[in-house]
Enzyme design. Structure first.
Site, PDB file in Angstrom:
ATOM      1  N   ASP A  12       0.852  -1.198   0.000  1.00  0.00           N
ATOM      2  CA  ASP A  12       0.000   0.000   0.000  1.00  0.00           C
ATOM      3  C   ASP A  12       0.891   1.253   0.000  1.00  0.00           C
ATOM      4  O   ASP A  12       0.834   2.073   0.923  1.00  0.00           O
ATOM      5  CB  ASP A  12      -0.947   0.003   1.215  1.00  0.00           C
ATOM      6  CG  ASP A  12      -0.191  -0.100   2.552  1.00  0.00           C
ATOM      7  OD1 ASP A  12      -0.789   0.265   3.598  1.00  0.00           O
ATOM      8  OD2 ASP A  12       0.984  -0.502   2.560  1.00  0.00           O
ATOM      9  N   ASP A  17       6.734   0.999   1.975  1.00  0.00           N
ATOM     10  CA  ASP A  17       6.504  -0.008   0.928  1.00  0.00           C
ATOM     11  C   ASP A  17       7.438   0.275  -0.252  1.00  0.00           C
ATOM     12  O   ASP A  17       8.089  -0.615  -0.790  1.00  0.00           O
ATOM     13  CB  ASP A  17       5.072   0.057   0.404  1.00  0.00           C
ATOM     14  CG  ASP A  17       4.031  -0.131   1.486  1.00  0.00           C
ATOM     15  OD1 ASP A  17       3.795   0.825   2.237  1.00  0.00           O
ATOM     16  OD2 ASP A  17       3.461  -1.227   1.569  1.00  0.00           O
ATOM     17  N   ASN A  41      -2.567   2.396   3.517  1.00  0.00           N
ATOM     18  CA  ASN A  41      -2.089   3.752   3.844  1.00  0.00           C
ATOM     19  C   ASN A  41      -2.977   4.836   3.241  1.00  0.00           C
ATOM     20  O   ASN A  41      -3.117   5.916   3.791  1.00  0.00           O
ATOM     21  CB  ASN A  41      -0.656   3.927   3.327  1.00  0.00           C
ATOM     22  CG  ASN A  41       0.349   3.215   4.198  1.00  0.00           C
ATOM     23  OD1 ASN A  41       0.216   3.192   5.422  1.00  0.00           O
ATOM     24  ND2 ASN A  41       1.337   2.585   3.584  1.00  0.00           N
ATOM     25  N   THR A 125       3.336  -6.024   2.245  1.00  0.00           N
ATOM     26  CA  THR A 125       3.780  -4.970   3.166  1.00  0.00           C
ATOM     27  C   THR A 125       2.634  -4.014   3.508  1.00  0.00           C
ATOM     28  O   THR A 125       2.858  -2.864   3.893  1.00  0.00           O
ATOM     29  CB  THR A 125       4.952  -4.169   2.561  1.00  0.00           C
ATOM     30  OG1 THR A 125       4.539  -3.670   1.269  1.00  0.00           O
ATOM     31  CG2 THR A 125       6.187  -5.026   2.411  1.00  0.00           C
ATOM     32  N   PHE A 166      -0.924  -1.479  12.400  1.00  0.00           N
ATOM     33  CA  PHE A 166      -1.843  -0.975  11.364  1.00  0.00           C
ATOM     34  C   PHE A 166      -2.228  -2.055  10.334  1.00  0.00           C
ATOM     35  O   PHE A 166      -3.422  -2.241  10.066  1.00  0.00           O
ATOM     36  CB  PHE A 166      -1.196   0.223  10.661  1.00  0.00           C
ATOM     37  CG  PHE A 166      -2.033   0.818   9.559  1.00  0.00           C
ATOM     38  CD1 PHE A 166      -1.763   0.526   8.230  1.00  0.00           C
ATOM     39  CD2 PHE A 166      -3.097   1.665   9.858  1.00  0.00           C
ATOM     40  CE1 PHE A 166      -2.539   1.077   7.205  1.00  0.00           C
ATOM     41  CE2 PHE A 166      -3.876   2.217   8.840  1.00  0.00           C
ATOM     42  CZ  PHE A 166      -3.597   1.913   7.524  1.00  0.00           C
ATOM     43  N   ASN A 167      -1.265  -2.713   9.724  1.00  0.00           N
ATOM     44  CA  ASN A 167      -1.585  -3.649   8.637  1.00  0.00           C
ATOM     45  C   ASN A 167      -2.536  -4.764   9.087  1.00  0.00           C
ATOM     46  O   ASN A 167      -3.448  -5.141   8.353  1.00  0.00           O
ATOM     47  CB  ASN A 167      -0.310  -4.293   8.068  1.00  0.00           C
ATOM     48  CG  ASN A 167       0.512  -3.334   7.247  1.00  0.00           C
ATOM     49  OD1 ASN A 167      -0.008  -2.308   6.787  1.00  0.00           O
ATOM     50  ND2 ASN A 167       1.782  -3.627   7.069  1.00  0.00           N
ATOM     51  N   HIS A 239       9.541   0.300   8.386  1.00  0.00           N
ATOM     52  CA  HIS A 239       8.909  -1.002   8.603  1.00  0.00           C
ATOM     53  C   HIS A 239       9.058  -1.982   7.429  1.00  0.00           C
ATOM     54  O   HIS A 239       9.612  -3.056   7.575  1.00  0.00           O
ATOM     55  CB  HIS A 239       7.403  -0.805   8.868  1.00  0.00           C
ATOM     56  CG  HIS A 239       7.089   0.130   9.981  1.00  0.00           C
ATOM     57  ND1 HIS A 239       7.219  -0.193  11.316  1.00  0.00           N
ATOM     58  CD2 HIS A 239       6.631   1.403   9.971  1.00  0.00           C
ATOM     59  CE1 HIS A 239       6.853   0.825  12.071  1.00  0.00           C
ATOM     60  NE2 HIS A 239       6.495   1.810  11.282  1.00  0.00           N
ATOM     61  N   ASP A 240       8.542  -1.620   6.273  1.00  0.00           N
ATOM     62  CA  ASP A 240       8.325  -2.603   5.210  1.00  0.00           C
ATOM     63  C   ASP A 240       9.580  -3.251   4.632  1.00  0.00           C
ATOM     64  O   ASP A 240       9.559  -4.453   4.311  1.00  0.00           O
ATOM     65  CB  ASP A 240       7.494  -1.965   4.087  1.00  0.00           C
ATOM     66  CG  ASP A 240       6.073  -1.675   4.552  1.00  0.00           C
ATOM     67  OD1 ASP A 240       5.436  -0.783   3.992  1.00  0.00           O
ATOM     68  OD2 ASP A 240       5.604  -2.344   5.502  1.00  0.00           O
TER      69      ASP A 240
END
Ligand code: RIB
Ligand code: CA
Length: 314
Positions: A12, A17, A41, A125, A166-167, A239-240
């Site tokens: 996203d 990402d 996102n 991701t 979140f994901n 993060h991703d």
């Protein structure tokens, strides 16, 4: 030369990402076979447009399929407060040079799985809506999946609620389907991604590489750093890309095998990844959970990745 690993990227974009896709494109032994966008996102229209722009910038030549506009069962939620109204605010990006695939994400992923002579690694991701839909629609293709290395969850805490990352929170039912799939799962959760902190000295080194991708990645990192500093982080938790590290430099991450389930109910804990760290349930572990990461090695990986792009960014 290592045999190239076919991969499907699902995300996203989203600054992090996009940086995960930089790592994937830069890796000589990953072969990107398809890209699927997912709502997360930002809205699906925005994450799809961003996916096309990032692939144009990076010279990723793979079909791109537009994902579902909302999670499997619940209402969508977005993160415009972090990634901006476009979902990828900050540096100007090239307009897409490709058309979208006419296939749905499930059809594109299924086509890649059927046609690959090697088992395919899937790297989600964002919310795992598309991946869950694939597993529900085509359980017979699970044998063609090498592993799923995803960014999501957190054993120690959440980041969108006190309990949920979140994901996973955007689509807990999808995450639950993946966690119960029996496939090899590598979890890049907050336990490592909030330790994968990038600082100004890191992104200034990246900027100094001097090609277009390096400049854009440095600007993405600076955008991410400024936001996270304002909410109390020391650096930018990138993060991703940690989900890609599992495939390209697994030695940078320490994993714990754990039985993890996704909370789908609960007034306060919906979307929580509940890890049985002490094994009290006696269930067979279903996830390799990233618990430690070599931050310096991770930062260096990003730096080396941007060096592989030439001045035009391809
Ligand atoms: O919680 C972090 C995750 O949510 C990352 O994948 C980021 O891109 C957002 O999707
Ligand atoms: Ca993401």
């Amino acid at each position: 030369m290592k045999k190239r690993i076919p991969v499907l990227l699902d995300g996203d974009p989203g600054h992090d990402d996009a940086m995960a896709w930089v790592l994937a494109k830069a890796c000589p032994f990953l072969d990107i076979k398809g890209i699927t966008s997912v709502a997360g996102n930002q809205t699906i229209e925005k994450t799809t447009y961003n996916a096309m722009r990032v692939c144009t910038l990076l010279g990723i030549d793979a079909p791109i399929a537009m994902g579902r506009p909302m999670p499997l069962l619940c209402a969508p939620r977005t993160a415009g407060n972090i990634h901006g109204q476009s979902g990828l605010d900050g540096p100007k990006l090239p307009e897409p040079t490709m058309q979208l695939s006419p296939l749905s994400p499930v059809e594109l992923m299924a086509k890649v799985l059927r046609e690959s002579d090697e088992p395919v690694a899937i790297i989600p991701t964002g919310p795992m809506t598309n991946v869950a839909a694939l597993l529900l629609a085509h359980p017979e293709l699970k044998e063609n999946i090498r592993l799923i290395s995803f960014m999501g969850g957190g054993i120690q805490s959440g980041n969108w609620t006190a309990a949920a990352e979140f994901n996973i929170l955007v689509d807990p039912e999808a995450a639950d389907t993946v966690f119960r799939s029996g496939l090899p799962l590598y979890m890049a959760g907050l336990d490592i991604t909030e330790k994968a902190l990038i600082f100004p000295e890191d992104f200034e080194k990246i900027r100094a590489v001097g090609n277009e991708v390096a400049r854009v990645v440095a600007d993405w990192l600076e955008f991410f750093y400024k936001f996270h500093r304002e909410i109390g982080y020391e650096g930018a938790p990138v993060h991703d890309p940690c989900a890609v590290v599992a495939l390209i430099r697994p030695e940078l991450i320490t994993y714990e095998d754990m039985y993890v389930e996704v909370e789908k109910k609960g007034q306060y804990c919906r979307g929580m990844t509940v890890g049985d760290q002490k094994g009290v349930l006696g269930n067979k572990p279903n996830v390799h959970v990233g618990m430690k990461i070599d931050r310096d090695g991770f930062a260096n990986l990003l730096l080396e990745a941007v060096k592989t792009f030439d001045s035009e960014g391809k």
